[in-house]
Design a protein around this motif. Structure first.
Motif, PDB file in Angstrom:
ATOM      1  N   LYS A 261     -33.122 -81.140   8.079  1.00  0.00           N
ATOM      2  CA  LYS A 261     -32.520 -80.205   9.033  1.00  0.00           C
ATOM      3  C   LYS A 261     -32.199 -80.917  10.347  1.00  0.00           C
ATOM      4  CE  LYS A 261     -35.197 -76.345   7.112  1.00  0.00           C
ATOM      5  NZ  LYS A 261     -36.226 -75.329   7.399  1.00  0.00           N
ATOM      6  N   GLY A 262     -30.968 -80.712  10.823  1.00  0.00           N
ATOM      7  CA  GLY A 262     -30.579 -81.323  12.090  1.00  0.00           C
ATOM      8  C   GLY A 262     -29.090 -81.569  12.158  1.00  0.00           C
ATOM      9  N   ASP A 263     -28.676 -82.323  13.171  1.00  0.00           N
ATOM     10  CA  ASP A 263     -27.261 -82.640  13.370  1.00  0.00           C
ATOM     11  C   ASP A 263     -26.890 -83.844  12.507  1.00  0.00           C
ATOM     12  OD1 ASP A 263     -27.129 -80.633  15.307  1.00  0.00           O
ATOM     13  OD2 ASP A 263     -27.805 -82.011  16.883  1.00  0.00           O
ATOM     14  N   LYS A 264     -25.978 -83.604  11.551  1.00  0.00           N
ATOM     15  CA  LYS A 264     -25.593 -84.642  10.598  1.00  0.00           C
ATOM     16  C   LYS A 264     -24.323 -85.354  11.040  1.00  0.00           C
ATOM     17  CE  LYS A 264     -27.638 -82.607   6.398  1.00  0.00           C
ATOM     18  NZ  LYS A 264     -28.450 -81.596   7.024  1.00  0.00           N
ATOM     19  N   VAL A 265     -24.270 -86.649  10.755  1.00  0.00           N
ATOM     20  CA  VAL A 265     -23.082 -87.438  11.064  1.00  0.00           C
ATOM     21  C   VAL A 265     -22.939 -88.530  10.001  1.00  0.00           C
ATOM     22  CG1 VAL A 265     -24.352 -89.022  12.572  1.00  0.00           C
ATOM     23  CG2 VAL A 265     -21.882 -88.755  12.857  1.00  0.00           C
TER      24      VAL A 265
END
Length: 374
Positions: free
Chosen positions: A196-200
């Protein structure tokens, strides 16, 4: 530890771990044949294909453009001579006992930015994780420990260094590094997808035959086939160690020169006072046929004793403080520094340079004072 030692360790580490020379993403402009291929694969209505913006179609049909991005990346790699891999990262934050922790989840790469394992192994399942050793040590985690991140329990299966985060900016919201609360973390593809989190996602590259010429790098920067590209010093998480080495070397050289100059002035003042106080004895020696050069030799004991004593004390203090300095650099740079044996070359340099400089300055000053006053 000195700047040369840090530089050699950094260069060796980057070479062995195949640290990325560039970060990029290709400018994805699909051909008509590729659009038709996508329309057939995802069974897109021909009317929608002509009336709806392609960006909306991507979202509506959840179109995977990864094969086409990799195709463009392969074309660029062939043109400019670099290998590449797709990199997936996820930045997340969680609270524990009132403290905010930042974790940068990284999908394991095979040929570029190869993890440097200190203990254990790399993850093999979606609930396994490999952390940096300093973070693990600060939080009493070892191989086999459990860590809960945003409600998911992970098993720590290894401790490693992340070569693409030599200067570990784990969170862009909080860029200052604190190894107690921030860590890079290796995960499998399954683990990254569920993290879970900001993916890049982006591509990383490593030049096959070394860094190309400045003209080639400039051509790459201006090539519209790259949507974005960062080269060399622009990758701050990797290149910052070079800037630190240069700065440390300049500061140390200035400090040593200043200290040597102050020491020389003090010695000259001491010798001058002795010469003025022994004018009669020096006059007798000159009358007996002693040259100013021979008389000056008797005053060289001061710079010899001071330089050797100071050098030995400095070497002892440096050796005793070495472990603390090592820990300081380990907390600042994500590089596996190891304790090195005492370098005889540097010991000789530390003793000989001040000795030669101070003896020479004192000798010339003595001759000048003897000839002037007597």
């Amino acid at each position: 530890m000195n700047s040369d030692s840090i530089r050699n360790t950094s260069e060796s580490y980057r070479e062995n771990q195949q640290v990325a020379d560039l970060i990029f993403y290709p400018n994805l402009i699909l051909t008509e044949d590729e659009i038709k291929e996508i329309a057939t694969q995802y069974q897109i209505n021909p009317i929608e294909l002509t009336s709806m913006p392609f960006s909306e179609l991507i979202l509506k049909y959840n179109i995977d453009l990864k094969p086409y991005s990799e195709k463009r990346a392969a074309e660029l790699g062939k043109e400019y001579g670099f290998n590449f891999e797709l990199r997936k990262e996820v930045e997340t934050a969680f609270k524990k006992e009132g403290e905010t922790f930042n974790i940068k989840g990284i999908e394991i790469n095979k040929n570029i930015n190869i993890p440097y394992l200190m203990d254990g192994r790399l993850p093999e399942t979606g609930t396994e994780i490999t952390l940096t050793d300093l973070f693990a040590e600060a939080n009493n985690l070892t191989v086999g420990s459990k860590i809960e991140i945003n409600g998911v329990n992970y098993t720590v299966v290894g401790l490693a260094y992340a070569p693409n985060y030599i200067y570990p900016i784990i969170s862009m919201k909080s860029p200052l590094y604190d190894y107690k609360t921030k860590s890079a973390a290796y995960l499998t593809e399954e683990g990254i997808n569920t993290f879970k989190g900001d993916k890049v996602s982006f591509f990383i590259g490593h030049f096959i035959d070394g860094i190309p010429s400045t003209d080639v790098l400039k051509e790459m920067k201006n090539d519209e086939a790259f949507k974005f590209i960062a080269l060399g010093s622009e990758i701050i998480t990797i290149s910052s160690v070079d800037l630190e080495i240069k700065a440390d070397k300049v500061i140390s050289n200035v400090f040593v020169t200043f200290l040597l100059l102050i020491t020389a002035i003090i010695i000259v003042l001491i010798v001058r006072k002795r010469i003025n106080g022994e004018r009669k004895q020096i006059g007798v020696l000159k009358a007996l046929g002693y040259s100013p050069f021979k008389i000056a030799n008797s005053y060289l004991v001061y710079p010899i004793i001071i330089s050797i004593t100071g050098s030995v004390i400095g070497i002892i203090f440096g050796y005793l403080l070495y472990p603390y300095l090592l820990n300081f650099y380990r907390g600042y740079f994500n590089i596996p520094f190891v304790k090195e044996p005492l370098n005889i070359y540097y010991v000789i340099m530390v003793v000989s340079i001040p000795l030669i400089a101070l003896v020479l300055l004192t000798y010339l000053s003595c001759i000048q004072l003897i000839n002037k006053n007597l």
